[in-house]
Design an enzyme around this catalytic site. Structure first.
Site, PDB file in Angstrom:
ATOM      1  CD  GLN A  34      -7.151  -7.141   8.294  1.00 47.74           C
ATOM      2  OE1 GLN A  34      -8.026  -6.916   7.472  1.00 47.74           O
ATOM      3  NE2 GLN A  34      -5.986  -7.692   7.975  1.00 47.74           N
ATOM      4  CD  GLU A  85      -1.654  -2.418   1.639  1.00 47.58           C
ATOM      5  OE1 GLU A  85      -0.453  -2.632   1.912  1.00 47.58           O
ATOM      6  OE2 GLU A  85      -2.546  -3.292   1.778  1.00 47.58           O
ATOM      7  CE  LYS A 114     -17.133  -6.282   4.770  1.00 48.62           C
ATOM      8  NZ  LYS A 114     -16.570  -7.545   5.227  1.00 48.62           N
TER       9      LYS A 114
END
Ligand SMILES: Cc1cc2nc3c(=O)[nH]c(=O)nc-3n(C[C@H](O)[C@H](O)[C@H](O)COP(=O)(O)OP(=O)(O)OC[C@H]3O[C@@H](n4cnc5c(N)ncnc54)[C@H](O)[C@@H]3O)c2cc1C
Ligand SMILES: Cc1ncc(C[n+]2csc(CCOP(=O)(O)OP(=O)(O)O)c2C)c(N)n1
Ligand SMILES: [Mg+2]
Length: 570
Positions: free
Chosen positions: A112, A49, A161
């Site tokens: 996470q 990333e 999400k």
């Protein structure tokens, strides 16, 4: 129409003109990846990333458009931190989009989960946490506006999400950003303009300090008009290189720690500094107590926070550089400054500066020759060079003569090793017709060389020149000068770079002699694909001149033997 937050995200990116994004998937961003099937945006899969953020940054610096990087929550997001800080320090407009755990899980140490808005607060121009689908469109519109307006910079948008999965009514109409507290459109007062003109017209020894803000503002022509009409010599910062043509008779090259000696002396002896879109970095000023003591100072700068931050100025002109110069120029009178320019020319020497081509081949391969040869071979073509950080970066600045803006892409403020290769990928994606060269150290290359796979997968024709000196060269140089040659932790055991390139399917060869440089560069340019050249250069060469940290700008260490410093030395 009812759409998911994920669909709205891509649609809004398209509205902003985004055609490519650089990213890496994971659980918390998967709804967004799934919705890519409804979008025409091309997703470039990176290998780390950090690479995605440097690619977005290289894309932005090459094109002036906002670069976009995408990552998942937690480790995906934290891997972006170095790239975000790099963009922040160099005022580069990027938007980073990260997935976040579901809004109900926030604060629970969910799998996470990282508070990435908290982590990146000091290294973003602004950041957002989006927890509902109906916030996505407004946030994306604001993020692009903030990233690209005023002083550009990175913006992070963290989307939970459930905000990606949730749905809402979306009419597809672009949303105008409404940010009443954000005022990037400042302009100076008429008194300030008057005062600046008085100083410009009365100066006997003026010098323009040309910075990155010229490129960001698109003020190249205005700066040239000012310099030519008033006959004012122009020194450039590292990030300003290309803002004023290197071949112009008024160009004095780069200033600062590894800048040209004649320019540093010019600055110290000037009676007026006209600073244009530069922020008086410590690499540029040296010791502030002895910096340009007899000079009045005009500072044209878009960010008020930069005024009087490092150097106290007589006239601040706060606003967009191009707009300010357009206001000023009609009132600027023709001037000569003959004596001053003749004096500077004598310091430079009679032949072209840093003209090293006629030096006899000593049997050693110097980085300066490699970079100078790449410049000569690509002269007159649309070529972008990205560099990493270290000695090779400074030699590039000294021996590659940049004529055009956005042709040198380098990490100046943060000095991020590992920047060059991914930034080159971003630059090539943004400007596919440009030739792109990566000038990178053997140390920094190993920090992000995994992105070789990205460029192969994307079929990008990029040329990589490893300046392989077997050392973390810039640190070794400091150890040589200031730490009794105690080369602790700087010698490198390198892999066989040629075999490494071949493992990725990239054509490669090693170069050890000066006479082999030009043929290798020519062959690389002719090859229809990426090429990696391993230039095995002199191991203990140093960059000159050098202003030691904390010393005055005039207190430069000069090259003991005049091999490749200045033409005037020979
Ligand atoms: C190993 C190493 C050595 C280095 N040595 C040197 C050296 O010898 N010499 C050197 O010059 N640098 C050197 N640097 C780079 C240095 O650290 C700084 O990054 C660089 O000097 C900053 O240049 P700048 O001020 O032009 O650009 P930036 O830091 O990008 O600043 C640009 C300024 O322009 C302003 N601006 C933006 N947009 C506009 C606009 N539209 N209108 C008006 N203003 C605007 C911004 O607000 C900002 O203040 C070195 C870096 C490294 C890693
Ligand atoms: C990520 C990161 N870590 C450490 C440094 C400190 N540093 C600056 S230059 C340099 C050496 C670079 O070595 P190399 O890539 O081989 O380039 P060279 O100086 O030899 O040209 C180091 C370690 C840095 N700038 N960035
Ligand atoms: Mg090295």
């Amino acid at each position: 129409m009812i759409k998911s937050g994920a669909q709205i995200l891509w649609e809004c990116l398209e509205q902003q003109g985004v055609t490519e994004v650089f990213g890496y998937p994971g659980g918390a961003i998967l709804p967004a990846y799934d919705a890519l099937k409804y979008s025409n945006i091309h997703h470039i899969l990176v290998r780390h990333e950090q690479g995605a953020t440097h690619m977005a940054d290289g894309y932005a610096r090459a094109s002036g458009r906002v670069g976009v990087a995408v990552a998942t929550s937690g480790p995906g997001a934290t891997n972006m931190v170095t790239g975000i800080a790099t963009a922040m320090l160099d005022s580069s407009p990027i938007v980073c989009i990260t997935g976040q755990v579901g809004s109900k899980l926030i604060g629970s140490d969910a799998f996470q989960e990282t508070d990435i808005t908290g982590v990146t607060l000091p290294i973003t121009k602004h950041n957002y946490l989006v927890t509902r689908a109906d916030e996505v469109a407004r946030t994306i519109s604001e993020a692009f506006y903030v990233a690209s307006s005023g002083r550009p910079g990175p913006v992070l948008v963290d989307i939970t999400k459930d905000a990606q999965q949730g749905t809402c009514e979306f009419d597809g109409k672009p949303i105008k950003p409404q940010l009443p507290g954000y005022r990037p459109d400042l302009s100076p007062t008429s008194e300030e303009y008057k005062h600046a003109l008085e100083l410009i017209h009365s100066a006997k020894r003026p010098v323009i300090l040309a910075g990155h803000g010229i490129i960001l503002s698109g003020a190249m022509q205005e700066v040239r008009t000012l310099a030519e009409r008033a006959n004012i010599p122009v020194g450039l910062t590292l990030l300003g290189l290309g803002a004023f043509p290197a071949s112009h008779p008024l160009s004095l090259g780069m200033m600062g720690m590894h800048g040209e000696a004649w320019l540093n002396t010019t600055i110290q002896e000037a009676d007026l500094l006209i600073a244009l879109g530069m922020r008086f970095d410590d690499r540029v000023t040296g010791n502030l107590k002895t910096y340009a003591q007899n000079a009045k100072k005009i500072h044209v700068e878009i960010d008020r926070a930069e005024i009087n931050k490092n150097v106290k100025v007589d006239v601040p002109l706060v606003g967009d550089l191009r707009a300010v110069l357009r206001e000023l120029l009609p009132h600027v009178k023709q001037q000569e400054h003959r004596e001053w320019i003749a004096y500077i020319d004598r310091m430079k020497g009679e032949t072209a500066v840093r003209d090293i081509q006629n030096l006899p081949d000593s049997g050693h391969l110097y980085a300066a020759h490699v970079i100078n040869d790449i410049w000569r071979e690509t002269l007159g073509t649309e070529t972008i060079v990205t560099t990493d950080v270290g000695q090779h970066q400074m030699w590039e600045a000294q021996y590659y003569k940049h004529e055009e803006p956005r042709t040198l892409i380098t990490s100046g403020g943060l000095g991020t090793m590992g920047f060059a290769l991914p930034a080159a990928i971003g630059a090539k994606v943004a400007r596919p017709n440009a030739e792109v060269w990566v000038v990178v150290g053997d140390g920094g290359f190993q920090m992000t060389m995994s992105e070789l796979a990205t460029l192969v997968q994307e079929k990008l024709k990029i040329h990589i020149a490893i300046i392989n000196n077997g050392y973390l060269g810039m640190v070794r140089q400091w150890q040589e000068f200031f730490y009794d040659r105690n080369y602790e932790a700087t010698p490198l055991l390198n892999p066989n770079f040629v075999k490494l390139a071949e493992a990725y399917g990239i054509r490669s060869c090693a170069v050890t002699q000066r006479a082999e440089v030009v043929p290798a560069v020519k062959a690389a340019r002719q090859h229809n694909g990426p090429v990696l050249l391993d230039f095995q250069v002199e191991q203990e060469d140093s960059v000159f001149p050098m202003v030691p940290a904390g010393a005055g700008l005039h207190e430069m260490i000069r090259r003991p033997s005049p091999i490749v410093e200045t033409a005037a030395d020979s």
